[in-house]
Design an enzyme around this catalytic site. Structure first.
Site, PDB file in Angstrom:
ATOM      1  N   LYS A   3      -8.145 -16.417  -8.499  1.00  0.00           N
ATOM      2  CA  LYS A   3      -6.822 -16.788  -7.833  1.00  0.00           C
ATOM      3  C   LYS A   3      -6.805 -15.680  -6.744  1.00  0.00           C
ATOM      4  O   LYS A   3      -7.028 -14.746  -6.722  1.00  0.00           O
ATOM      5  CB  LYS A   3      -5.689 -16.385  -8.805  1.00  0.00           C
ATOM      6  CG  LYS A   3      -4.299 -16.370  -7.933  1.00  0.00           C
ATOM      7  CD  LYS A   3      -2.958 -16.070  -8.944  1.00  0.00           C
ATOM      8  CE  LYS A   3      -1.921 -16.018  -8.201  1.00  0.00           C
ATOM      9  NZ  LYS A   3      -0.580 -15.787  -9.113  1.00  0.00           N
ATOM     10  N   LYS A  18      -7.248 -21.393  -7.526  1.00  0.00           N
ATOM     11  CA  LYS A  18      -6.066 -21.384  -6.791  1.00  0.00           C
ATOM     12  C   LYS A  18      -6.001 -20.569  -5.461  1.00  0.00           C
ATOM     13  O   LYS A  18      -6.335 -19.230  -5.673  1.00  0.00           O
ATOM     14  CB  LYS A  18      -4.928 -20.774  -7.831  1.00  0.00           C
ATOM     15  CG  LYS A  18      -3.589 -20.676  -7.174  1.00  0.00           C
ATOM     16  CD  LYS A  18      -2.512 -19.952  -8.129  1.00  0.00           C
ATOM     17  CE  LYS A  18      -1.458 -19.869  -7.333  1.00  0.00           C
ATOM     18  NZ  LYS A  18      -0.233 -18.787  -8.265  1.00  0.00           N
TER      19      LYS A  18
END
Ligand code: PBG
Length: 323
Positions: A194, A247
């Site tokens: 992330k 992500k």
């Protein structure tokens, strides 16, 4: 070699193209993220994300009912709590908004796969994903709170918990806590790679989770780092993650592919809020064809190697795929 070889031969008709299509988007692989808030009959539009709302539990049930009818199998819940404090107490309150929503959904839709985002940023007064001590985000002090949050989601009936905080060691802390309390069957979908991304801007308006000071760069990853993304992923798997998320998706498709090739577990890509808002804004201007753009984007994410795609376009995509 040309002229014997002519790749256009196999593109000459729609049946040929359909038959030879390598990547196929399916409704079953989409995860639909939803924001839930307290109250009744409340449906608050998120200005920066046209078509996305913060829903009270009663309307959440209606929304999920419609999604299920379209063949969507899984939702990812984000809570917008009434109260925030330094210790994020509303995150692990058994009567918290996400916990209420999970109980309601599991009672109404027993077959629905309910995934919960496990993070503190929506619940802390300062908007950071961990506990703050002396102006810094304290990794180890955050772990018990994250584990407690995951446990309370599991008690409410969550099938899968998805930690998005990026503290080191959170997957192990959550796995241990769940197992110790009899929830060894609850899976962990970790936001492993992330990045500290500007693409989360609209989400922070939706979830009310903008940090009041500083930014998330001491815990979320530097967008320039590829090897580190792999290291984060392998680390989370060793700590007990069942599945991992990359992500955002679009600016990181190289990593979706690389991680898909490096691990054996299912890999999800998160088509985040900013990616959604860019498409909606351009479509509203009439500059792009929304349907074609969305299907092309989602197909691209799948082609890059994502087994699952978390996307705010899920219901629209489902309606187009079901036609
Ligand atoms: C919570 C969380 C965020 C997102 C998912 N979980 C925001 C953030 O990290 O700032 C972003 C999702 C999106 O942009 O759609 N930490």
């Amino acid at each position: 070699m040309f002229p014997e070889t002519r790749l256009r031969r196999l593109r000459g008709s729609k049946p040929l193209r359909d038959m030879l299509q390598e990547t196929r988007l399916t409704v079953q692989n989409l995860i639909y993220p939803i924001f839930v808030q307290e109250g009744a009959a409340r449906r608050v539009a998120v200005d920066s994300m046209p078509g996305v709302y913060r829903l009270s539990p009663d309307l959440l049930v209606e929304e999920v009912d419609a999604a299920c009818r379209q063949g969507i199998l899984a939702v990812l819940l984000f809570g917008v709590p009434e109260t925030k404090d330094e210790a994020a107490s509303s995150a692990y309150d058994d009567q918290g908004i996400v916990q209420q929503a999970v109980r309601l959904l599991k009672a109404r839709f027993p077959d629905l796969v309910v995934i919960t985002d496990v993070c503190l940023c929506e619940y802390t007064s300062h908007g950071h994903c961990g506990v703050v001590r002396d102006g810094r985000i304290d990794n180890d002090a955050s772990l018990p709170l994250l584990a407690q949050t995951a446990l309370s989601h599991a008690r409410a009936g969550a099938d899968i918990v998805a930690p998005s905080d990026m503290m080191d060691g959170r997957v192990r802390a959550i796995r241990d806590k769940l197992d110790f309390n009899g929830f060894s069957g609850v899976a962990i979908l970790s936001y492993a790679a992330k990045f500290a991304s500007a693409f989360y801007g609209p989400f922070r308006e939706a979830a009310g989770s903008m940090p009041t000071f500083g930014d998330r760069r001491t815990y979320q990853m530097n967008p320039a780092n590829r090897r580190e993304a792999l290291q984060e992923t392998l680390d989370d798997l060793e700590e007990g993650a069942d599945m991992v998320i990359v992500k955002p998706a679009l600016a990181y498709l190289d990593l979706v592919r690389e991680i898909r090739d490096a691990v054996l577990c299912p890999v999800a890509a998160y088509n985040v809020s900013g990616e959604y808002s860019l498409v909606k804004a351009a479509a509203a201007q009439g500059w792009v064809d929304e349907r074609q753009i969305v299907l092309e984007i989602l197909t691209g994410i799948k082609r890059a190697g994502a087994d699952l795609i978390i996307t705010y376009h899920a219901r629209d995509a489902a309606s187009w795929l079901n036609e």
